[in-house]
Enzyme design. Structure first.
Site, PDB file in Angstrom:
ATOM      1  N   GLU A  74     -22.630 -11.397 -31.004  1.00 25.31           N
ATOM      2  CA  GLU A  74     -22.319 -10.265 -30.685  1.00 25.31           C
ATOM      3  C   GLU A  74     -21.774  -9.521 -31.946  1.00 25.31           C
ATOM      4  O   GLU A  74     -22.112  -8.597 -33.119  1.00 25.31           O
ATOM      5  CB  GLU A  74     -21.611  -9.934 -29.575  1.00 25.31           C
TER       6      GLU A  74
ATOM      7  N   SER B   8     -16.003  -9.864 -27.904  1.00 25.44           N
ATOM      8  CA  SER B   8     -16.336 -10.765 -27.070  1.00 25.44           C
ATOM      9  C   SER B   8     -17.418 -11.352 -28.696  1.00 25.44           C
ATOM     10  O   SER B   8     -18.196 -10.816 -29.548  1.00 25.44           O
ATOM     11  CB  SER B   8     -17.598 -10.100 -26.581  1.00 25.44           C
TER      12      SER B   8
ATOM     13  N   ARG C 165     -25.652  -3.533 -25.751  1.00 22.01           N
ATOM     14  CA  ARG C 165     -25.174  -2.873 -27.813  1.00 22.01           C
ATOM     15  C   ARG C 165     -26.134  -3.206 -28.887  1.00 22.01           C
ATOM     16  O   ARG C 165     -26.213  -3.694 -29.783  1.00 22.01           O
ATOM     17  CB  ARG C 165     -24.612  -5.105 -27.565  1.00 22.01           C
TER      18      ARG C 165
HETATM   19  N1  EPU Z   1     -16.229 -15.490 -17.633  1.00 20.44           N
HETATM   20  C1  EPU Z   1     -16.112 -16.648 -16.516  1.00 20.44           C
HETATM   21  N2  EPU Z   1     -14.771 -16.802 -18.045  1.00 20.44           N
HETATM   22  C2  EPU Z   1     -14.386 -16.845 -19.057  1.00 20.44           C
HETATM   23  C3  EPU Z   1     -15.331 -15.546 -18.580  1.00 20.44           C
HETATM   24  C4  EPU Z   1     -15.416 -14.811 -18.382  1.00 20.44           C
HETATM   25  O1  EPU Z   1     -16.030 -17.311 -15.991  1.00 20.44           O
HETATM   26  O2  EPU Z   1     -13.567 -16.934 -19.771  1.00 20.44           O
HETATM   27  C5  EPU Z   1     -16.602 -14.358 -16.265  1.00 20.44           C
HETATM   28  C6  EPU Z   1     -16.478 -14.985 -15.137  1.00 20.44           C
HETATM   29  O3  EPU Z   1     -17.477 -14.312 -13.617  1.00 20.44           O
HETATM   30  C7  EPU Z   1     -16.063 -12.534 -14.762  1.00 20.44           C
HETATM   31  C8  EPU Z   1     -17.842 -12.548 -16.004  1.00 20.44           C
HETATM   32  O4  EPU Z   1     -17.486 -13.523 -17.030  1.00 20.44           O
HETATM   33  O5  EPU Z   1     -16.461 -12.353 -13.510  1.00 20.44           O
HETATM   34  C9  EPU Z   1     -17.151 -11.260 -16.684  1.00 20.44           C
HETATM   35  O6  EPU Z   1     -15.994 -11.246 -17.467  1.00 20.44           O
HETATM   36  P1  EPU Z   1     -15.801 -10.081 -18.209  1.00 20.44           P
HETATM   37  O7  EPU Z   1     -15.193  -9.040 -16.710  1.00 20.44           O
HETATM   38  O8  EPU Z   1     -13.979 -10.439 -18.817  1.00 20.44           O
HETATM   39  O9  EPU Z   1     -16.720  -9.772 -18.780  1.00 20.44           O
HETATM   40  P2  EPU Z   1     -17.462 -10.162 -19.954  1.00 20.44           P
HETATM   41  O10 EPU Z   1     -18.551 -10.044 -19.709  1.00 20.44           O
HETATM   42  O11 EPU Z   1     -16.898 -11.593 -20.943  1.00 20.44           O
HETATM   43  C10 EPU Z   1     -17.995  -7.964 -21.063  1.00 20.44           C
HETATM   44  C11 EPU Z   1     -18.185  -7.063 -22.150  1.00 20.44           C
HETATM   45  C12 EPU Z   1     -16.538  -6.666 -23.041  1.00 20.44           C
HETATM   46  C13 EPU Z   1     -16.342  -6.318 -22.194  1.00 20.44           C
HETATM   47  C14 EPU Z   1     -16.057  -6.885 -20.561  1.00 20.44           C
HETATM   48  C15 EPU Z   1     -15.726  -4.630 -19.543  1.00 20.44           C
HETATM   49  C16 EPU Z   1     -20.084  -8.418 -23.476  1.00 20.44           C
HETATM   50  C17 EPU Z   1     -20.651  -9.256 -24.825  1.00 20.44           C
HETATM   51  N3  EPU Z   1     -18.640  -7.751 -23.120  1.00 20.44           N
HETATM   52  O12 EPU Z   1     -17.715  -9.086 -21.087  1.00 20.44           O
HETATM   53  O13 EPU Z   1     -17.458  -6.268 -24.224  1.00 20.44           O
HETATM   54  O14 EPU Z   1     -14.565  -5.320 -21.960  1.00 20.44           O
HETATM   55  O15 EPU Z   1     -17.308  -6.696 -20.447  1.00 20.44           O
HETATM   56  O16 EPU Z   1     -16.258  -4.879 -18.948  1.00 20.44           O
HETATM   57  O17 EPU Z   1     -20.953  -7.406 -22.573  1.00 20.44           O
HETATM   58  C18 EPU Z   1     -16.695  -6.750 -26.283  1.00 20.44           C
HETATM   59  O18 EPU Z   1     -18.058  -5.788 -26.531  1.00 20.44           O
HETATM   60  O19 EPU Z   1     -16.278  -6.992 -27.756  1.00 20.44           O
HETATM   61  C19 EPU Z   1     -16.066  -6.908 -25.226  1.00 20.44           C
HETATM   62  C20 EPU Z   1     -14.622  -7.292 -25.253  1.00 20.44           C
END
Ligand code: EPU
Length: 337
Positions: A331, A235, A160
């Site tokens: 972010e 995010s 990012r």
């Molecule tokens: N998790 C929780 N609770 C939640 C959300 C997530 O415990 O409410 C934990 C879970 O363990 C889950 C892990 O976080 O396995 C990862 O969650 P998720 O796959 O939803 O992805 P993220 O890390 O929360 C990132 C990006 C997203 C992108 C997804 C999928 C960032 C800041 N965000 O989210 O990007 O869509 O991965 O690749 O890196 C964005 O940048 O706006 C965005 C949505």
């Protein structure tokens, strides 16, 4: 070329749906309009408005990017390079590529925002980032009005991050980008757990770029709120990266903490997990809150103002800092004037 609009609400132009007023708004359809804008360097550029938090009325010129165009730069049997104007909608570009069976950006389906904002924060999802396909960025130097070209390497991409958020911040307007895609033998990335599950449930042994895009759309729709229905900016925080020693200490006290190793030997902790573990997920505070299905997304229940959202974000940061000694970085770009 339309006249600038005076005292216009930006509610329709930011996905948080925040009702702030801009003193002057220019709808940019041609780059030459930039020549007529006073104090161009002080202006605020908005693409899809999907990564900003507007906390108060804007007393400077706001430029809403509506430049359009997708064209082919080079093409052979295996690859195609496209040049895309920065005002195009990112997801519409993805759909255009899926229609033509061009591979490389299907994992980034349904990311809100414009093409120009994509390299700015190196958008990414489900194991792919724009840096994986980007060939160049063209940007208008706001001092000289000349167009400069940045190679992929010169963009200094990180998680990012790009040069446009660091050393070159505020000095350029991204006007177009180039991306190189596959036309056959697509290198599909299906390793992300949710995508694997989606494909396995449907017995897709040889998925197409369209299948991957459909999987991503279904996954995103199941947990991310649609900004048209519930204002948000995706995010709100980045996933923090910490030292392994710090992580080991945390693991002793919080054995269920989640993590991913980074290529640099550090530990990435999902911010969503940290926020959820502290009871914020689904919690409503006034007109704002952390989304019930994805704690990392802050939402506007309709009448929120940016200051309220910012205060919630700060409270979440503080509780994560107090409990885990981890600094959550926003972010979303917080616009304070
Ligand atoms: N998790 C929780 N609770 C939640 C959300 C997530 O415990 O409410 C934990 C879970 O363990 C889950 C892990 O976080 O396995 C990862 O969650 P998720 O796959 O939803 O992805 P993220 O890390 O929360 C990132 C990006 C997203 C992108 C997804 C999928 C960032 C800041 N965000 O989210 O990007 O869509 O991965 O690749 O890196 C964005 O940048 O706006 C965005 C949505």
């Amino acid at each position: 070329m339309s006249q600038p609009k005076i005292n216009l609400s930006l509610k329709k132009y930011n996905t948080f749906g925040l009702d702030v007023v801009a003193k002057e708004v220019v709808f940019l359809t041609e780059l030459k309009q930039l020549e007529n804008i006073h104090e161009l360097k002080n202006a605020m550029f908005i693409g899809g408005g999907s990564n900003i938090l507007l906390t108060q009325n804007i007393n400077r010129t706001v430029i809403i990017n509506q430049t359009k165009g997708i064209c082919t730069v080079t093409e052979d049997e295996d690859h195609i390079e496209l040049a895309i104007a920065s005002g195009e909608d990112w997801h519409q570009l993805v759909l255009h590529c899926i229609e033509n069976d061009f591979g490389g950006i299907e994992n980034m389906s349904l990311i809100p925002g414009s093409v120009g904002a994509a390299p700015m924060q190196n958008i990414g999802a489900y194991g792919k980032e724009i840096k994986d396909v980007l060939t160049y960025v063209e940007a208008v130097n706001l001092d000289t009005l000349s167009i400069e070209r940045f190679t992929n390497e010169e963009c200094e991409f990180g998680y990012r991050e790009s040069i446009f958020k660091k050393a070159a911040k505020g000095q350029y307007f991204i006007s177009s980008i180039g991306i190189r895609l596959t036309k056959r033998d697509h290198k599909l990335n299906t390793s992300y757990g949710d995508i694997e599950n989606y494909l396995a449930e449907r017995c897709f042994t040889y998925p197409t770029v369209r299948d991957i895009s459909n999987a991503v759309i279904a996954i995103r729709q199941s947990k991310l709120p649609d900004p048209a229905k519930l204002g948000n900016s995706g995010s709100f925080f980045k996933n923090p990266v910490i030292e392994p020693t710090h992580f080991e200490k945390l693991k002793e006290n919080f054995p269920e903490i989640k993590s991913y190793p980074t290529p640099e030997g550090k530990v990435k902790v999902p911010a969503g997990w940290l926020i959820e573990s502290l009871g914020w997920k689904g919690k409503r505070v006034g007109n704002t809150g952390s989304h019930a299905k994805q704690a990392l997304v802050l939402v506007n229940y309709g009448e929120a103002n940016g200051q309220e959202v910012y205060e919630l974000a700060t409270a979440i940061q503080k509780s994560v800092q107090d409990t885990y000694q981890i600094t959550l970085e926003m972010e979303v770009n917080v616009i304070t004037e």
